[in-house]
Write an enzyme that holds these catalytic residues in place. Structure first.
Site, mmCIF file in Angstrom:
data_model
loop_
_atom_site.group_PDB
_atom_site.id
_atom_site.type_symbol
_atom_site.label_atom_id
_atom_site.label_comp_id
_atom_site.label_asym_id
_atom_site.label_seq_id
_atom_site.Cartn_x
_atom_site.Cartn_y
_atom_site.Cartn_z
ATOM 1 N N HIS A 24 0.798 -0.601 0.140
ATOM 2 C CA HIS A 24 -0.256 -0.195 -0.144
ATOM 3 C C HIS A 24 0.913 1.192 -0.416
ATOM 4 O O HIS A 24 0.976 2.137 -0.471
ATOM 5 C CB HIS A 24 -0.885 -0.023 1.396
ATOM 6 C CG HIS A 24 -1.877 -0.868 1.751
ATOM 7 N ND1 HIS A 24 -1.835 -1.802 2.417
ATOM 8 C CD2 HIS A 24 -2.521 -1.602 0.572
ATOM 9 C CE1 HIS A 24 -3.338 -2.835 2.625
ATOM 10 N NE2 HIS A 24 -3.414 -1.860 1.223
ATOM 11 N N LYS A 48 -16.171 -8.616 5.364
ATOM 12 C CA LYS A 48 -14.936 -8.872 5.521
ATOM 13 C C LYS A 48 -14.657 -8.581 7.008
ATOM 14 O O LYS A 48 -15.018 -7.316 7.451
ATOM 15 C CB LYS A 48 -13.799 -7.901 5.105
ATOM 16 C CG LYS A 48 -13.427 -7.803 3.573
ATOM 17 C CD LYS A 48 -12.136 -6.937 2.952
ATOM 18 C CE LYS A 48 -11.587 -7.309 1.688
ATOM 19 N NZ LYS A 48 -10.696 -6.463 1.485
ATOM 20 N N ARG A 97 -1.880 -5.718 -8.642
ATOM 21 C CA ARG A 97 -0.995 -6.551 -8.744
ATOM 22 C C ARG A 97 -0.519 -7.341 -9.579
ATOM 23 O O ARG A 97 0.911 -8.206 -9.517
ATOM 24 C CB ARG A 97 -0.933 -6.821 -7.077
ATOM 25 C CG ARG A 97 -0.705 -6.451 -5.708
ATOM 26 C CD ARG A 97 -1.758 -6.787 -4.920
ATOM 27 N NE ARG A 97 -3.127 -7.025 -4.415
ATOM 28 C CZ ARG A 97 -3.270 -7.392 -3.411
ATOM 29 N NH1 ARG A 97 -3.321 -7.479 -2.244
ATOM 30 N NH2 ARG A 97 -5.386 -7.969 -4.072
ATOM 31 N N SER A 134 -2.935 -7.593 3.069
ATOM 32 C CA SER A 134 -3.090 -7.633 3.671
ATOM 33 C C SER A 134 -3.461 -8.918 5.000
ATOM 34 O O SER A 134 -3.595 -9.654 5.774
ATOM 35 C CB SER A 134 -3.957 -6.622 4.557
ATOM 36 O OG SER A 134 -3.501 -5.258 3.997
HETATM 37 O O1 PNS Z 1 -8.604 -2.794 0.428
HETATM 38 P P1 PNS Z 1 -10.077 -3.395 -0.290
HETATM 39 O O2 PNS Z 1 -10.314 -4.216 0.744
HETATM 40 O O3 PNS Z 1 -9.609 -3.759 -2.043
HETATM 41 O O4 PNS Z 1 -10.556 -2.020 -0.493
HETATM 42 C C1 PNS Z 1 -11.790 -2.357 -1.409
HETATM 43 C C2 PNS Z 1 -12.705 -1.150 -1.051
HETATM 44 C C3 PNS Z 1 -12.698 -0.167 0.125
HETATM 45 C C4 PNS Z 1 -12.149 0.005 -2.194
HETATM 46 C C5 PNS Z 1 -14.305 -1.142 -2.106
HETATM 47 O O5 PNS Z 1 -14.733 -2.355 -1.097
HETATM 48 C C6 PNS Z 1 -15.057 -0.242 -1.939
HETATM 49 O O6 PNS Z 1 -15.015 0.863 -2.948
HETATM 50 N N1 PNS Z 1 -15.577 0.190 -0.827
HETATM 51 C C7 PNS Z 1 -16.684 1.556 -0.760
HETATM 52 C C8 PNS Z 1 -18.223 0.696 -1.221
HETATM 53 C C9 PNS Z 1 -18.660 0.606 -2.872
HETATM 54 O O7 PNS Z 1 -18.177 1.461 -3.002
HETATM 55 N N2 PNS Z 1 -18.478 -0.088 -3.009
HETATM 56 C C10 PNS Z 1 -19.437 -0.327 -4.435
HETATM 57 C C11 PNS Z 1 -17.443 0.190 -5.433
HETATM 58 S S1 PNS Z 1 -18.359 -0.463 -7.114
#
Ligand code: PNS
Length: 167
Positions: A24, A48, A97, A134
């Protein structure tokens, strides 16, 4: 002719950051070199299960990015595009990644663009961190494996405290 107001190039790095890893930080530090302001936001992901609270994740990010003058840390529950809209952020930066990240990231990027016109730029992860997640760090730490090369020292300390593993 009137002068155009200066454009502040602000970008969002969203994620769960449970906990922040060196992967990150690679993306955040490179974004900080390219943009005027980088907002790193911890998003609450109810699907999660987390090891660290949102406040703990925020604290770890604050410590890890303390050396960057143009990085702010925030937390949010809701849609990424709503955060972008309310903070006047037109662009999301995500690390890529491997090909396995691509399908899901592309789907989210296209959805976010469709929902609110927010663009996503993908930054290839440093190959040194292409395997890093993570979730793996937590699993290895729980079993006492060595993750010292994968996270900052203060995050390692918290992992050892939280898991009770020998480190
Ligand atoms: O580190 P991660 O878990 O891969 O992050 C994922 C994250 C936070 C980017 C994703 O879960 C997210 O966008 N969450 C917010 C809710 C949202 O906007 N959902 C619609 C996505 S199109």
């Amino acid at each position: 002719m009137s002068e155009r107001p200066p454009i502040v190039r602000r970008v969002l790095c969203p994620g769960s950051f449970d906990p922040v890893t060196n992967g990150h930080l690679d993306i955040i530090s490179r974004a900080a070199r390219l943009y005027d302001e980088v907002v790193v936001a911890v998003f609450v992901n109810q699907s999660k299960s987390s090891m660290f609270s949102v406040d703990e994740r925020r604290e770890m990010l604050l410590e890890a990015t303390a050396g960057y003058g143009n990085v702010q840390i925030d937390t949010f529950q809701g849609l990424v595009v709503d955060y972008c809209r309310s903070h006047d952020i037109p662009v999301i930066v995500k690390g890529m990644r491997a090909v396995s990240d691509f399908d899901y990231e592309l789907q989210m990027a296209q959805m976010n663009r469709g929902l609110a016109g927010v663009d996503t730029l993908f930054m290839p992860t440093n190959p040194e961190y292409s395997f890093l997640a993570s979730s793996l760090v937590k699993e290895i730490a729980k079993w006492g494996g060595d993750v010292s090369a994968l996270v900052p020292a203060h995050v390692l300390k918290r992992l050892i405290e939280r898991t009770g593993a020998p480190g």
